[in-house]
Scaffold this active site. Structure first.
Site, mmCIF file in Angstrom:
data_model
loop_
_atom_site.group_PDB
_atom_site.id
_atom_site.type_symbol
_atom_site.label_atom_id
_atom_site.label_comp_id
_atom_site.label_asym_id
_atom_site.label_seq_id
_atom_site.Cartn_x
_atom_site.Cartn_y
_atom_site.Cartn_z
ATOM 1 N N GLY A 1 0.794 -1.228 0.000
ATOM 2 C CA GLY A 1 0.000 0.000 0.000
ATOM 3 C C GLY A 1 0.827 1.279 0.000
ATOM 4 C CE LYS B 1 3.252 15.837 -1.971
ATOM 5 N NZ LYS B 1 3.608 14.418 -1.699
#
Lengths: 441, 441
Positions: free
Chosen positions: B188, B206
């Protein structure tokens, strides 16, 4: 977007931080005006002696000895004089005259912060103090604002550069405390009277400020348990290294559960003491005079803030950040962010804290000693996690003495301290070399 | 001190972050009210499917598919839907309806931030986005407020947890990219389609946000030079390790001097690329999926901010910090802190950047090759700092190929890239193994 008004900025004090703040206000005037949205005019610098030498070349006409005259009529007052009085009186005057205040005075914030925040609340002004803890590292604002929606569980901070410099050199060079301290004094890392740093007074003030913010509780500096680093000698340092730890002077602010005196059972512990930190912990690699604050929060998890903890120009950066924020607020109107002490948690005495410990003893090298020691610990409700006994050899052969290093499971400080007293009186222990808390694992 | 009013909080989106935000708003209601000085009522959660499974157990009656109905009448709107539309439209609606907005939507802030900040400025509201960069780590507020009086020189950030997890495991285990990526997907840490992470798109968004804030300049995400990590194989990783470096995907935002197109000569570079970081640099010890942002400022010196870069509950902490701040401002009045893009510095193309490089080549193991290579570099104005040639041996003896690792002094990217092209065409180079920038020394 820049406001037509100009803000009058008054500076109190022109020491190493103050003179850098003045120099930056003058040289970066246009840039700061852009950022603040309003021009910032440095209208004066109050000092005791206008002719004293300064770290920066500043226009002589800015200097005055009339602090009160300067304060009245200022929009923003920057207090960098240090000490309690007259700084406290001047800040109160500034707030009551309608100014916002920026200070780097940790002693004042730690001892009279609540009182000054109350005055600020009443008059709708702000007191900012990012520079009071950990120099240039932004830690006040993250704790107050960024983590405002979270619950801080623990703060572990290296907040005194002098002691970190000393302990780091002792650790890396295997040098003695006295030698490194003398060197630190020569290099300007430690003051001629190093008491405030090496006995943990400076760190205790910062711990009180951090704990107050993190736990929304007014923590008086007297409530901070404080131990200095003067007992950390080469032997203690070597034992720590051998066991995979480094010794750091830590300010620990911790949320505790199960306290009977608190309606919710919640309480806090605030302590400053040399502690064993595992080598792989992020705080272990904070070297030299740097500072770092490690924060554990319920939702955010582990955060660390790292940087220069002192220095005139570095700390000036923190002061100017506060000045620009105060200026924006001053022209925009609205009240500032007040301090919140609504949680009002009790601060537990050190005896009620539980941590892991490492106890280093010199014992007689004879049969049955380990069993006696183990018996005393068991009786005192201190459970042994690890034990390592080595015979101490001297130049002329065995010394008849063994070094015993015991790592405990989490134990109550009061139990631990009673147990150490019983060990000292047991007859089998020649010397208690050190008793140190293990923090951060 | 708590205001009698209650603020109506609307949440858009209930994914991993959104559902944690809702859960924390409900469970910590009293504490958040204390901190904000006003009660925060979660009045609804807009989702596409009210019956979809959620990460947290939330009251069914809060869910609605009518986002617009929810937004109108809210005091604070939290946007955690992700994507550009309808998030952009909903935020504009919220601002125009008098709400303050909190978002964690990095794609939206990076691409349409300026436009939304302008709307906020016009109506006197705020758009906060601490959660958009580096998850729980407070970085937006420190850059915008704490460093408002300083000049940021350079930011080096590990801002993508997935790629740091992959590179860290490749470095520590000597594993192959594909193997670790598959593992990361299983655990994950990486998505089924990992493109956004491994090709640097997420980090580029970002980087654009960080550069905009740090340099007071609107940096479009298209202006960010972007390279992914898919070319980093075991060979490249081993060569880096052997030379004392670790490879990190870095977002670098840098202030440059001497640009003819800028009136002050100042310009910036914003780039995302795998880079060689010296092992003793603080960024080198950022392991796993953690993030860290290293900031070099003129006065403050070096600062580092470290923590969890992702995760529902961690990111929720950043969102709630913004919510509490927005609530305080909402009841106190006054305008918020607007974004400043007044510096408006040009963003230079990557060819104009100078850094150090490490070039790894496979060359024919025969006399004169090193001399030919060195000649091509000298001709291309790329000065050699270090060179290491080793013969590659294979199971059946020598391979006839040598591995040549060249470290350069600072060189202009354009010169470097032209030189690498000439090396590739020179006939003596069998393979360009890697060309990587060295950052952070």
């Amino acid at each position: 977007m820049t406001d037509d008004r100009r803000l009058r900025v008054a500076l109190l004090g022109a020491g190493s931080v103050g003179s850098q703040v003045a120099a930056l206000l003058l040289t970066h005037q246009d840039e700061l005006a852009d950022r603040a949205g309003v021009a910032l005019d440095l209208v004066g610098i109050a000092v005791r002696d206008v002719d004293a030498p300064r770290d920066a070349d500043l226009p002589r006409e800015l200097f005055t000895t009339d602090a009160e005259g300067l304060i009245v009529g200022a929009d923003i007052v920057i207090e960098l004089m240090g000490g309690i009085e007259p700084a406290r009186e001047y800040i109160a005057l500034a707030l009551n005259s309608g100014a916002d205040v920026v200070t780097g005075n940790k002693a004042l914030v730690a001892t009279h912060g609540s009182e000054l925040f109350d005055v600020a609340d009443q008059v709708g002004a702000t007191v900012s103090y990012e520079a009071a803890v950990a120099g240039a590292i932004p830690i006040i604002r993250p704790l107050r604002d960024s983590l405002a929606g979270d619950r801080v569980q623990r703060i572990m901070g290296i907040v005194n550069g002098t002691t970190n410099y000393i302990l780091d050199r002792m650790d890396r060079e295997g040098s003695d405390f006295d030698v490194v301290l003398a060197d630190a004094q020569r290099l300007g890392y430690a003051e001629a009277d190093p008491t405030g740093d090496v006995e943990g007074f400076d760190a205790a003030q910062k711990a009180a400020i951090l704990a107050s913010l993190a736990f929304h509780t007014a923590v008086p500096v007297d409530a901070v348990h404080r131990e200095g680093i003067t007992a950390i000698d080469k032997t203690v340092m070597d034992a720590a290294r051998g066991a995979g730890y480094v010794i750091k002077l830590l300010a620990v602010c911790e949320r505790l559960e199960g306290a009977a005196e608190s309606p919710t059972g919640e309480a806090i512990s605030v302590r400053v003491a040399p502690a064993l930190v595992p080598r792989d912990h992020p705080l272990a690699s904070v070297h030299g005079a740097n500072n770092a604050v490690f924060v554990q929060a319920e939702a955010a998890g582990n955060l660390m803030f790292y940087g220069a903890g002192a220095g005139g120009v570095q700390t000036a950066s923190a002061v100017l950040g506060d000045v620009v924020s105060a200026a924006r607020r001053h022209i925009a109107g609205g009240v500032g962010v007040g301090e919140s002490t609504r949680a009002n948690l009790p601060v537990l005495p050190i005896g009620r804290v539980t941590t892991r410990y490492q106890i280093t003893l010199d014992v007689s090298d004879e049969p049955g000693v380990l069993s006696t020691v183990a018996g005393i610990l068991a009786e005192g409700r201190v459970s042994i996690a690890t034990a390592l006994q080595t015979v101490i050899t001297e130049a002329n052969g065995e010394s008849g003495t063994a070094r015993l290093v015991i790592g405990t499971h989490r134990a109550l400080e009061q139990d631990l301290s009673d147990t150490v007293d019983r060990l000292a009186a047991s007859g089998v222990v020649d010397r208690i070399v050190s008793v140190l808390r293990v923090e951060g694992d």
